[in-house]
Scaffold this motif. Sequence first.
Motif, short mmCIF file in Angstrom:
data_model
loop_
_atom_site.label_atom_id
_atom_site.label_comp_id
_atom_site.label_asym_id
_atom_site.label_seq_id
_atom_site.Cartn_x
_atom_site.Cartn_y
_atom_site.Cartn_z
N UNK A 77 2.35 -9.55 1.88
CA UNK A 77 2.55 -8.36 2.70
C UNK A 77 3.91 -8.40 3.40
N UNK A 78 4.41 -7.22 3.79
CA UNK A 78 5.59 -7.13 4.63
C UNK A 78 6.91 -6.92 3.92
N UNK A 79 6.91 -6.88 2.60
CA UNK A 79 8.16 -6.77 1.86
C UNK A 79 8.88 -5.46 2.08
N UNK A 80 8.15 -4.37 2.14
CA UNK A 80 8.78 -3.05 2.29
C UNK A 80 9.44 -2.93 3.66
N UNK B 238 7.83 3.73 -3.87
CA UNK B 238 8.27 2.66 -2.96
C UNK B 238 9.55 3.09 -2.23
N UNK B 239 10.46 3.76 -2.94
CA UNK B 239 11.68 4.24 -2.29
C UNK B 239 11.36 5.24 -1.19
N UNK C 87 0.79 -1.22 0.00
CA UNK C 87 0.00 0.00 0.00
C UNK C 87 0.82 1.26 0.00
N UNK C 88 2.06 1.19 -0.50
CA UNK C 88 2.95 2.36 -0.47
C UNK C 88 2.84 3.22 -1.72
N UNK C 89 2.06 2.80 -2.70
CA UNK C 89 2.00 3.55 -3.95
C UNK C 89 1.07 4.76 -3.84
N UNK C 90 1.57 5.89 -4.29
CA UNK C 90 0.75 7.10 -4.36
C UNK C 90 -0.31 6.91 -5.44
N UNK C 91 -1.25 7.84 -5.50
CA UNK C 91 -2.27 7.76 -6.56
C UNK C 91 -1.64 7.83 -7.93
N UNK C 92 -0.59 8.67 -8.07
CA UNK C 92 0.11 8.78 -9.35
C UNK C 92 0.83 7.47 -9.68
#
Length: 211
Positions: free
Chosen positions: A61-64, A185-186, A37-42
């Motif tokens: 889940x949990x990769x980041x 993600x970064x 769920x780290x992705x912005x709308x863009x």
Amino acid sequence: MRVGRMIFGAIVGLLLSACGGNGELEQRITAAQQCDGTLSSEASRALETLLGTKKFDAAPLGGVGRGAEQLTGDYAERKRSSLHPPVCRVGGADSTDRIDITFGLYADRELFGDVHPDGLHAYELGREAQSGRQKAYLFVRCVSPQLEGTQKRAARIRGVLDFGGATLPDTPATREANLTVLHSVTLAVVKKLDCENNAGLPEKPVFKPKP
């Protein structure tokens, strides 16, 4: 026997409910739910464009968080360069195409500098950024209280997006879509690491190609 059928029916009902209209599985197959769920709308829209779909495989889940922990461990072990398995693997529900995002530490000699590899184009983002049709790189420096010693020597973090099966043309729009996803993600990783000034990354990237 009747009791057994009742138990079986209850289990089936629970499974159907979990995978139903408001279940976790359905939520996790949208673009916005990829990469923890780290992705912005863009970045979500860019991901849909890159993979040509609005429906994705259910993502683990949990990769980041794991990626941030691995970077912390690498720095504590004084590694100069490292690379780990993808923290995020995204695939369309009806396709074998996959986008992998990986992180590791880098040594300054691994920066592209004045080198211009075929298929990659330099952008003014972070310490250095390169993007093409199938690859994107984002290099940043992180000073953080979580990483002891970074006040003297910043941690050098590299994010890589790999889209080996890309079929989109090599255009500025494609390059920027790859870099938009990688930036998002970064940014999440450097925030987990509590990097000062988000390691120099803006909340929303503005892509300015380097000459």
